[in-house]
Design a protein around this motif. Structure first.
Motif, PDB file in Angstrom:
ATOM      1  N   GLY A 156     -33.431  87.063  54.489  1.00 39.25           N
ATOM      2  CA  GLY A 156     -34.485  88.062  54.464  1.00 39.25           C
ATOM      3  C   GLY A 156     -35.792  87.393  54.838  1.00 39.25           C
ATOM      4  O   GLY A 156     -36.139  86.348  54.274  1.00 39.25           O
ATOM      5  N   VAL A 182     -33.138  89.239  58.448  1.00 38.45           N
ATOM      6  CA  VAL A 182     -33.190  90.610  57.948  1.00 38.45           C
ATOM      7  C   VAL A 182     -34.636  90.952  57.639  1.00 38.45           C
ATOM      8  O   VAL A 182     -35.277  90.324  56.790  1.00 38.45           O
ATOM      9  CB  VAL A 182     -32.334  90.768  56.665  1.00 38.45           C
ATOM     10  N   ALA A 184     -37.424  93.286  56.080  1.00 33.42           N
ATOM     11  CA  ALA A 184     -37.624  94.306  55.045  1.00 33.42           C
ATOM     12  C   ALA A 184     -38.797  93.882  54.180  1.00 33.42           C
ATOM     13  O   ALA A 184     -39.234  92.723  54.217  1.00 33.42           O
ATOM     14  CB  ALA A 184     -36.367  94.483  54.201  1.00 33.42           C
ATOM     15  N   ASP A 188     -37.980  95.426  48.538  1.00 32.64           N
ATOM     16  CA  ASP A 188     -36.637  95.781  49.011  1.00 32.64           C
ATOM     17  C   ASP A 188     -35.731  94.563  49.062  1.00 32.64           C
ATOM     18  O   ASP A 188     -34.563  94.617  48.655  1.00 32.64           O
ATOM     19  CB  ASP A 188     -36.714  96.423  50.399  1.00 32.64           C
ATOM     20  N   MET A 189     -36.264  93.446  49.555  1.00 33.81           N
ATOM     21  CA  MET A 189     -35.449  92.232  49.621  1.00 33.81           C
ATOM     22  C   MET A 189     -35.088  91.735  48.232  1.00 33.81           C
ATOM     23  O   MET A 189     -33.953  91.300  47.997  1.00 33.81           O
ATOM     24  CB  MET A 189     -36.190  91.144  50.401  1.00 33.81           C
ATOM     25  N   SER A 191     -34.718  93.522  45.543  1.00 28.77           N
ATOM     26  CA  SER A 191     -33.681  94.414  45.011  1.00 28.77           C
ATOM     27  C   SER A 191     -32.318  94.072  45.595  1.00 28.77           C
ATOM     28  O   SER A 191     -31.303  94.035  44.879  1.00 28.77           O
ATOM     29  CB  SER A 191     -34.029  95.879  45.335  1.00 28.77           C
ATOM     30  N   GLN A 192     -32.295  93.812  46.892  1.00 30.62           N
ATOM     31  CA  GLN A 192     -31.038  93.422  47.534  1.00 30.62           C
ATOM     32  C   GLN A 192     -30.507  92.109  46.966  1.00 30.62           C
ATOM     33  O   GLN A 192     -29.308  91.949  46.767  1.00 30.62           O
ATOM     34  CB  GLN A 192     -31.240  93.279  49.041  1.00 30.62           C
ATOM     35  N   GLN A 193     -31.413  91.180  46.696  1.00 31.29           N
ATOM     36  CA  GLN A 193     -30.984  89.899  46.154  1.00 31.29           C
ATOM     37  C   GLN A 193     -30.420  90.050  44.745  1.00 31.29           C
ATOM     38  O   GLN A 193     -29.386  89.463  44.409  1.00 31.29           O
ATOM     39  CB  GLN A 193     -32.148  88.913  46.153  1.00 31.29           C
ATOM     40  N   ASP A 195     -29.040  92.664  43.589  1.00 29.98           N
ATOM     41  CA  ASP A 195     -27.796  93.430  43.705  1.00 29.98           C
ATOM     42  C   ASP A 195     -26.681  92.647  44.376  1.00 29.98           C
ATOM     43  O   ASP A 195     -25.577  93.160  44.578  1.00 29.98           O
ATOM     44  CB  ASP A 195     -28.037  94.714  44.512  1.00 29.98           C
ATOM     45  N   GLN A 197     -26.677  91.529  47.497  1.00 33.71           N
ATOM     46  CA  GLN A 197     -26.533  91.843  48.917  1.00 33.71           C
ATOM     47  C   GLN A 197     -27.230  90.845  49.830  1.00 33.71           C
ATOM     48  O   GLN A 197     -27.006  90.840  51.036  1.00 33.71           O
ATOM     49  CB  GLN A 197     -27.085  93.242  49.183  1.00 33.71           C
ATOM     50  N   LEU A 198     -28.088  89.998  49.259  1.00 29.95           N
ATOM     51  CA  LEU A 198     -28.852  89.052  50.062  1.00 29.95           C
ATOM     52  C   LEU A 198     -29.059  87.765  49.271  1.00 29.95           C
ATOM     53  O   LEU A 198     -29.701  87.769  48.227  1.00 29.95           O
ATOM     54  CB  LEU A 198     -30.211  89.680  50.420  1.00 29.95           C
TER      55      LEU A 198
END
Length: 340
Positions: A156, A182, A184, A188-189, A191-193, A195, A197-198
Motif C-alpha cells: 500500500g 496499491v 488508497a 483505508d489501507m 483497515s485492509q491491514q 483485516d 488484506q494488506l
C-alpha cells in the motif's frame, strides 16, 4: 530559479466528490482565464488536505478551528489526493489553502516531474509546517522487516496525487523492488491491514501517523525505513528528499531509531488571495503554534524560521510582509514578480 533543498468547536469536514487527479493542464488553463484581480478578504475558506488517517487531515482541522476562533472565518476541510492534487486545486482557484510537500510543489511550479510541461505559476507559499518522513510498516507475521524484504510484494503506497502515492512507486522503481503498488488513503489501507488484506504499507506524513498507531494497537507490526546506499541512491535521484531519523519513542512498535528519508511541508494559496488575509493567517498561525501542537505533535516544527527551508518557491506578499516584519532575511528567489 535554483533548486536548493538542504535539508485536528471541529472544522466542517467535507468528502469532496472529485476525481483525485485533476489534470495539470486544466489547472494552468483556468488560472490564465483572466481572473487576475486580488480576491476580497474571505469569510469562508476551503482547506485542502489529503486522505483521512493522515496528518494533513488532522492539521487542516486545527487550522480551520484557528481561523474560526480568531477571525470568524468558516472553514471546510476537504479530503484530497494530497500535495499534487492541492497544487492543481490552488492553481485553478478551486481551493483556498492547500498543504504540500516541497518536491511536488517544486515540480508543479516549474512544470517538471508529475507536472511535465504544465507550470503552476500562480501558487504561493505562505507558512512552514513540519517534516514528512517516509516509512514502511508490515504485520510481523509476514516476516517483512526491512525495505529489502518488500521486493516483489504487494505494498500500500497511499492515494494517487499524494506524496506517498506519487513518490513511493518511484522509490520502489529506483531500487528495482518490483512491488505491486496499491493506491488508497491511509485509513483505508490501515483497515485492509487489520483485516489481513494488506501486509505492507508505506506512507509519508508528519509523525506519529495515526494510521500506524491505529494498526499497532491491534496488530504486531515491524516499522522500517531506508538507509545506507539505498538511501543515497534515492536522494541522488530525487534531491528534495533529505536524511531523517524517526525517534525510537515515536511508536510503541519501535525500540530504536528508524533511519529514513523526508521532505518538508508548507501551506500554499493562490497569488490573488487577499494580502491582508494572508498576513493575518500567517501571524495567527505562528502566534498559536501551541494550539496546533496540541492537535498534532508535528506542529512543533512550525516555527517562523522554518520558512527558510524553502529557498526557491515564491512566497505570497502577505506572508513576506509578516516575515520581514519579524526580521527574517528571506532568500531573493522567494520574492514573486508581483512583489512591490
Amino acid at each position: 530559479m535554483s533548486l536548493q533543498f538542504n535539508w485536528k468547536k471541529t472544522a466542517l469536514t467535507t468528502m469532496a466528490a472529485m476525481s483525485l487527479l485533476v489534470t495539470a493542464a486544466c489547472g494552468s488553463d483556468e488560472a490564465s482565464s483572466g481572473e487576475s484581480d486580488e480576491q476580497a478578504y474571505p469569510t469562508e475558506v476551503k482547506i485542502g488536505t489529503a486522505s483521512q488517517g493522515g496528518t494533513y487531515f488532522i492539521y487542516g482541522g486545527a487550522l480551520g478551528q484557528l481561523l474560526e476562533r480568531e477571525y470568524d472565518i468558516k472553514s471546510t476541510v476537504e479530503v484530497t489526493g494530497g500535495p499534487v492534487h492541492n497544487m492543481q486545486l490552488v492553481q485553478a482557484r478551486d481551493q483556498d489553502i492547500g498543504f504540500v510537500t516541497l518536491g511536488p510543489a517544486y515540480e508543479g511550479y516549474t512544470g517538471t516531474g508529475w507536472a511535465e510541461g504544465n507550470e503552476h505559476k500562480d501558487v504561493r507559499v505562505v507558512f512552514p509546517m513540519y517534516t514528512t518522513p517516509i516509512h514502511w510498516w508490515a504485520v510481523s507475521s509476514s516476516g517483512i522487516e526491512s525495505i529489502e524484504d518488500i521486493k516483489g510484494q504487494r505494498v500500500g503506497v497511499g492515494p494517487s496525487g499524494g506524496t506517498s502515492g506519487t513518490y513511493l512507486p518511484l522509490i520502489h522503481e529506483a531500487l528495482e523492488l518490483d512491488t505491486n503498488n496499491v493506491q488508497a488513503g491511509a485509513s483505508d489501507m490501515a483497515s485492509q491491514q487489520m483485516d489481513g488484506q494488506l501486509d505492507i504499507i508505506g506512507f509519508a506524513a508528519g509523525i506519529p501517523i495515526s494510521a500506524v498507531t491505529e494498526v499497532e494497537a491491534q496488530r504486531d507490526i515491524n516499522i522500517f525505513g531506508i538507509e545506507g546506499e539505498m538511501r543515497d541512491q534515492v536522494i541522488e535521484a530525487y534531491p528534495y528528499f533529505f536524511e531523517y531519523t524517526i525517534p525510537a519513542d515515536t511508536y510503541e512498535s519501535t525500540d530504536e531509531d528508524v533511519e529514513t528519508i523526508a521532505m518538508f511541508n508548507f501551506g500554499i494559496v493562490h497569488k490573488n488571495m487577499d494580502a491582508d488575509f494572508v498576513y493575518d493567517l500567517v501571524k495567527s498561525y505562528h502566534k498559536n503554534q501551541d494550539f496546533l501542537t496540541q492537535t498534532h505533535k508535528a506542529a512543533e516544527e512550525a516555527v517562523e524560521e522554518a520558512i527558510l527551508r524553502n529557498e526557491s518557491l515564491p512566497l505570497h506578499p502577505g506572508a513576506i510582509r509578516y516575515y520581514e516584519e519579524i526580521g527574517i532575511d528571506l532568500p531573493a528567489d522567494v520574492y514573486p514578480e508581483e512583489w512591490e
